[in-house]
Design an enzyme around this catalytic site. Structure first.
Site, short mmCIF file in Angstrom:
data_model
loop_
_atom_site.label_atom_id
_atom_site.label_comp_id
_atom_site.label_asym_id
_atom_site.label_seq_id
_atom_site.Cartn_x
_atom_site.Cartn_y
_atom_site.Cartn_z
CG ASP A 106 -1.48 2.20 6.38
OD1 ASP A 106 -1.71 1.13 7.00
OD2 ASP A 106 -2.31 2.76 5.66
CB THR B 93 -4.62 3.11 -2.49
OG1 THR B 93 -4.54 2.88 -1.08
CG2 THR B 93 -5.44 4.35 -2.76
CE LYS C 176 -2.93 5.01 1.18
NZ LYS C 176 -4.36 4.86 1.16
CG ASP D 17 -2.12 0.94 1.05
OD1 ASP D 17 -2.37 1.40 -0.09
OD2 ASP D 17 -2.79 1.24 2.06
CG ASN E 154 0.06 4.73 3.65
OD1 ASN E 154 -0.62 5.40 4.43
ND2 ASN E 154 -0.41 3.69 2.99
N1 LIG Z 1 3.31 8.35 13.26
C1 LIG Z 1 2.59 9.34 12.73
N2 LIG Z 1 2.91 10.63 12.99
C2 LIG Z 1 2.19 11.65 12.44
N3 LIG Z 1 1.13 11.48 11.61
C3 LIG Z 1 0.76 10.21 11.32
C4 LIG Z 1 1.46 9.08 11.86
N4 LIG Z 1 0.87 7.96 11.38
C5 LIG Z 1 -0.13 8.36 10.58
N5 LIG Z 1 -0.22 9.71 10.52
C6 LIG Z 1 -1.20 10.51 9.74
O1 LIG Z 1 -2.43 9.80 9.69
C7 LIG Z 1 -2.78 9.46 8.32
C8 LIG Z 1 -3.46 8.09 8.27
O2 LIG Z 1 -2.60 7.10 8.83
P1 LIG Z 1 -2.56 5.60 8.28
O3 LIG Z 1 -2.32 5.64 6.80
O4 LIG Z 1 -1.59 4.81 9.08
O5 LIG Z 1 -4.07 5.12 8.56
P2 LIG Z 1 -4.92 3.91 7.89
O6 LIG Z 1 -6.23 3.82 8.58
O7 LIG Z 1 -4.07 2.66 7.91
O8 LIG Z 1 -5.08 4.45 6.42
P3 LIG Z 1 -5.47 3.65 5.09
O9 LIG Z 1 -6.91 3.92 4.86
O10 LIG Z 1 -4.57 4.29 4.04
O11 LIG Z 1 -5.10 2.22 5.31
C9 LIG Z 1 -1.45 9.54 7.56
O12 LIG Z 1 -1.66 9.84 6.19
C10 LIG Z 1 -0.72 10.67 8.30
O13 LIG Z 1 -1.13 11.94 7.80
#
Ligand SMILES: Nc1ncnc2c1ncn2[C@@H]1O[C@H](COP(=O)(O)OP(=O)(O)OP(=O)(O)O)[C@@H](O)[C@H]1O
Length: 439
Positions: free
Chosen positions: A303, A322, A283, A281, A286
């Site tokens: 992620d 995605t 992108k 994933d 991430n």
């Molecule tokens: N360690 C971190 N520090 C700061 N911001 C973060 C961190 N982890 C995630 N984020 C913010 O949160 C957003 C979403 O996080 P993440 O992609 O891990 O969630 P997800 O639910 O797995 O998303 P997806 O739908 O893509 O699977 C990221 O794009 C980033 O902007």
């Protein structure tokens, strides 16, 4: 290093002390009155100058220090030339702006009485106080958007999860958390189990992969926690936003900046692939940025929700990822029956290389890739005339329809786009990423 070495005071308490001390007119603190484009304000209290307010605006850095080029100048000799910097990261309009403070000083900038530490960055919240000792104090105010979805079942003692939303994803919401013992800021990813049960394999899938990993370009997990309907991952707070927000701000990324981003991505991916892990994933959202004050910055891959450990070199057959970044061999699986998927040979780690091609195209052009009817990538926009032939050649090789025709990570690093700068890139990586992880 002393880093926010004790727990942060409760916000209301700090604000009250400062208001009493300075006898300020509280009506000036009403952030609702701010003009358009102002994300927050720093109210300055100093014994040598009248009370004033500095507006924090979208994409504009505010600097405070002794030098006369700073937004706010300090006259005392104990202040550094540039003492601290305040900058914003905009994730989306439904979220509070993320306003960060980076300590650049020798004598220290303090957040709510705790030393931030030179080079370190902290997220500011409404009511926080920044202090340059013996010079001035700064009360930070920002308008907060109510987060109706804030709800968690964490009742451990190590962390306090704040309302500060850092990002949202399809499966989770990410909040700022404070480690109670140290006052240090972390990111806490709260995953709703009901959302992941069908699409991810088991609750702690993401963390079980992340715990095996230790790499400067891969997010570091501090702790995880399991409750009845939620799963929690406490990880390092990455303070420069994600590459998506960065690209939105920049429009396009200069080729030299893109070179170092891609180099780091390949370092992370080489490490993952050598352990037979596919991310699946990759992108812009991430890929997080540690701090983007200059064109050389560290990126962090995050992620791992659909990452997969391929035992005994087994191939994969689930449709994940995605759409815009997904390789054709994965897209072809969509809607097919299980039997049909099994008959198909499945796919391998090459899917990550395809996503790298999409990411590189997006960074350099600011637009989504265009393919010809026979499936080849085309470089039509005027911007591509300014991009080197080697960069376009590398993108084309990443975006080969036939997976085996894509380069491996090692082969990609031998490509002339990287190879002609190899010694400089290796040195930059050693000195700026491995030796200075806070960059
Ligand atoms: N360690 C971190 N520090 C700061 N911001 C973060 C961190 N982890 C995630 N984020 C913010 O949160 C957003 C979403 O996080 P993440 O992609 O891990 O969630 P997800 O639910 O797995 O998303 P997806 O739908 O893509 O699977 C990221 O794009 C980033 O902007």
């Amino acid at each position: 290093m002393e880093f926010l070495s004790r727990a942060i005071l409760t916000r209301s308490e700090s604000t009250q002390i400062l208001c009493e001390m300075s006898q300020i007119d509280e009506s000036t603190l009403d952030i609702q009155q701010t003009e358009d484009g102002v994300l927050g304000r720093l109210f300055v209290f100093s014994s040598t100058s009248p009370q004033t307010a500095i507006s924090i605006k979208k994409y504009e850095d505010v600097t405070v220090g002794r030098g006369n080029a700073n937004t706010y100048q300090l006259i005392q000799s104990t202040a550094s030339y540039r003492h601290f910097r305040v900058y914003s990261v905009l994730v989306d309009d439904d979220m509070d702006p993320l306003v960060y403070c980076q300590d650049l000083s020798s004598n220290g900038t303090f957040l709510n009485h705790c030393l931030i530490g030179k080079g370190n960055v902290v997220l500011l919240s409404d009511g926080d106080i920044l202090d340059v000792r013996h010079c001035a104090s700064f009360l930070y105010q920002q308008k907060n958007i109510t987060d109706d979805d804030y709800h968690h079942e964490y009742d451990g003692e190590e962390f306090s999860i704040t309302h500060r939303l850092l990002g949202t994803g399809g499966f989770s919401r990410i909040y700022m958390a404070i480690e109670n013992k140290t006052g240090r800021q972390y990111a806490c990813k709260i995953i709703e189990k009901r959302k992941v049960s069908s699409s991810r394999f088991y609750d702690d899938h993401e963390v079980s992969i992340l715990k095996k990993l230790n790499h400067p370009n891969i997010v570091h997990v501090a702790m995880d926690y399991n409750s009845e309907s939620q799963f929690f991952i406490f990880e390092e707070l990455v303070t420069g936003g994600d590459l998506f927000s960065y690209l939105t701000k920049m429009g396009t990324v200069p080729e030299v900046t893109c070179l170092f981003i891609m180099y780091q991505l390949l370092q992370a991916l080489g490490y993952l692939h050598s352990q037979n892990i596919a991310h699946r994933d990759l992108k812009l959202e991430n890929i997080l940025i540690v701090s983007s004050s200059d064109s050389v910055f560290r990126i962090i891959l995050t992620d791992f929700g659909v990452a997969r450990c391929m035992e005994n070199g087994k191939r994969m057959s689930t449709f994940v990822g995605t759409m815009e970044y997904t390789a054709p061999e994965v897209r072809d699986l969509k809607g097919r029956s299980r039997r049909c998927k099994e008959l198909n040979m499945g796919y391998g780690k090459e899917v990550d290389i395809w996503s790298l091609g999409i990411i590189m195209y997006l960074l350099l052009s600011g637009n989504s890739p265009v393919f010809s009817t026979d499936g080849n990538i085309v470089f039509e926009d005027a911007i591509w005339k300014t991009i080197s032939r080697q960069a376009k050649d590398l993108i084309s090789s990443f975006l080969q329809k036939i997976p085996t025709e894509r380069p491996t990570v090692e082969e990609a690093l031998q490509h002339p786009w990287f190879f002609r700068h190899k010694s400089r890139l290796d040195k930059l990586y050693r000195t700026r990423i491995l030796k200075r992880p806070s960059l």
